[in-house]
Design an enzyme around this catalytic site. Structure first.
Site, short mmCIF file in Angstrom:
data_model
loop_
_atom_site.label_atom_id
_atom_site.label_comp_id
_atom_site.label_asym_id
_atom_site.label_seq_id
_atom_site.Cartn_x
_atom_site.Cartn_y
_atom_site.Cartn_z
CG ASP A 27 -24.99 -12.34 -71.14
OD1 ASP A 27 -25.40 -13.95 -70.86
OD2 ASP A 27 -25.68 -11.13 -70.37
CD GLU A 74 -16.33 -10.20 -61.83
OE1 GLU A 74 -15.80 -9.98 -63.19
OE2 GLU A 74 -14.74 -9.44 -61.21
CG ASN A 75 -17.58 -15.98 -66.33
OD1 ASN A 75 -17.28 -15.22 -67.89
ND2 ASN A 75 -19.22 -14.87 -65.82
NE ARG A 201 -26.04 -7.88 -65.05
CZ ARG A 201 -26.43 -8.15 -65.27
NH1 ARG A 201 -28.09 -7.39 -65.17
NH2 ARG A 201 -26.89 -10.05 -65.47
C1 FPP Z 1 -22.23 -16.09 -71.29
O1 FPP Z 1 -23.56 -16.66 -71.60
C2 FPP Z 1 -21.41 -16.29 -71.95
C3 FPP Z 1 -20.17 -17.20 -71.44
C4 FPP Z 1 -19.51 -16.73 -69.80
C5 FPP Z 1 -19.26 -17.82 -72.17
C6 FPP Z 1 -19.19 -16.96 -73.28
C7 FPP Z 1 -17.57 -17.66 -74.23
C8 FPP Z 1 -18.63 -17.60 -75.62
C9 FPP Z 1 -19.13 -17.83 -76.51
C10 FPP Z 1 -18.21 -19.43 -76.21
C11 FPP Z 1 -16.89 -19.52 -77.22
C12 FPP Z 1 -15.77 -18.26 -77.37
C13 FPP Z 1 -14.48 -18.61 -77.56
C14 FPP Z 1 -14.12 -16.94 -77.77
C15 FPP Z 1 -14.44 -19.18 -78.39
P1 FPP Z 1 -24.36 -17.05 -70.03
O2 FPP Z 1 -23.96 -17.95 -70.34
O3 FPP Z 1 -24.08 -15.75 -69.45
O4 FPP Z 1 -25.79 -17.42 -70.44
P2 FPP Z 1 -26.98 -17.46 -69.72
O5 FPP Z 1 -26.68 -15.25 -68.98
O6 FPP Z 1 -28.05 -16.91 -70.41
O7 FPP Z 1 -26.78 -17.78 -68.09
#
Ligand code: FPP
Length: 249
Positions: A27, A74-75, A201
């Site tokens: 995250d 949920e994304n 969480r």
């Molecule tokens: C959460 O950070 C992250 C994600 C929903 C995407 C995770 C994906 C990667 C790390 C990219 C690469 C993965 C692979 C397997 C190639 P957020 O966007 O919710 O961050 P925030 O809470 O700061 O908004």
């Protein structure tokens, strides 16, 4: 595995007392990018580089299984451009970098519901799984369109189907039966679950499997999660006293 406070407080990490299976909620990509005045996708791209670094460190750190949360059920609620950008990043990543990781002895598998993913991505996922099926050095599991509740619901649906077909006697259904129907039936339960970015969480990640996992909630944003930060998490884990509901002997 034996646990020792000594090794947890020492600077030298002993892989023998570390976790076999680490699961990570990656995250903080969006905030990391926004902190620099950049678009959220920039953070996801940087985050993808960290995945590679962390997978490479697993053999030295004694981690046999690494499971990462790449995209949740949920994304899909994110903006169309972020979702499209993430899907394109996954395709590119699997096509390029992941092949390199695979050539180093990493077995890659995916968990989650593939039905909602696009055909090109599904094909690349299946190819990578097939290509790495003989690898044993590290087992990397990528959770893509994954949700713990969705996984349990799909498992129950399949189980109910088999009961209806007469393959399973309802009175024999127990925890082990249900576990066999989960996407993760190929994996041991995670010993340690790490969540970056300061949020404390679970967000629907490995709900069933993490019943007795240790948790590390750390402030580091995922793009700043280096091999050293990973090692620190493993060292703290080594100092934990896991009792699985029992008492200390
Ligand atoms: C959460 O950070 C992250 C994600 C929903 C995407 C995770 C994906 C990667 C790390 C990219 C690469 C993965 C692979 C397997 C190639 P957020 O966007 O919710 O961050 P925030 O809470 O700061 O908004």
């Amino acid at each position: 595995m034996p646990q020792s406070m000594e090794s947890a407080s020492s600077d030298v990490f002993n892989p023998e007392i570390g976790p076999d299976h680490v699961a990570i909620i990656m995250d903080g990509n969006g905030r990391w990018a926004q902190n620099q005045g950049k678009a959220r996708l920039f953070g996801h791209h940087e985050g993808a580089k960290r995945v590679k670094d962390i997978v490479s460190a697993c053999p030295d750190f004694g981690v046999k299984h690494l499971t990462i949360f790449a995209f949740s059920t949920e994304n899909w609620k994110r903006t169309q451009s972020e979702v499209t950008g993430l899907m394109s990043l996954f395709r590119r990543y699997i096509r390029n970098e992941m092949r390199e990781v695979a050539s180093k002895g990493v077995r890659v598998r995916f968990i989650g519901d593939r039905n909602r993913l696009d055909a090109k991505l599904i094909k690349l996922m299946a190819e990578l799984e097939a290509e790495t099926r003989e690898n044993t050095l590290v087992h990397l599991t990528i959770a893509l369109n994954y949700g713990g509740r969705d996984e349990v619901a799909r498992a129950v649906k399949d189980l109910a189907h088999d009961v209806k077909q007469g393959k399973i006697e309802p009175s024999t259904v127990d925890e082990v039966t249900l576990t066999r129907y989960l996407d993760t039936n190929i994996l041991p339960d995670p010993d340690l679950v790490i969540r970056t970015s300061g949020e404390a969480r679970i967000s629907n990640f490995l709900l069933w499997q993490s019943a007795y996992s240790e948790y590390e909630f750390i402030d580091t944003l995922w793009p700043d999660f280096t091999q050293d930060v990973f090692k620190e998490c493993l060292m703290r884990y080594a100092g934990r006293d896991r009792r699985f509901g029992g008492v200390k002997k």
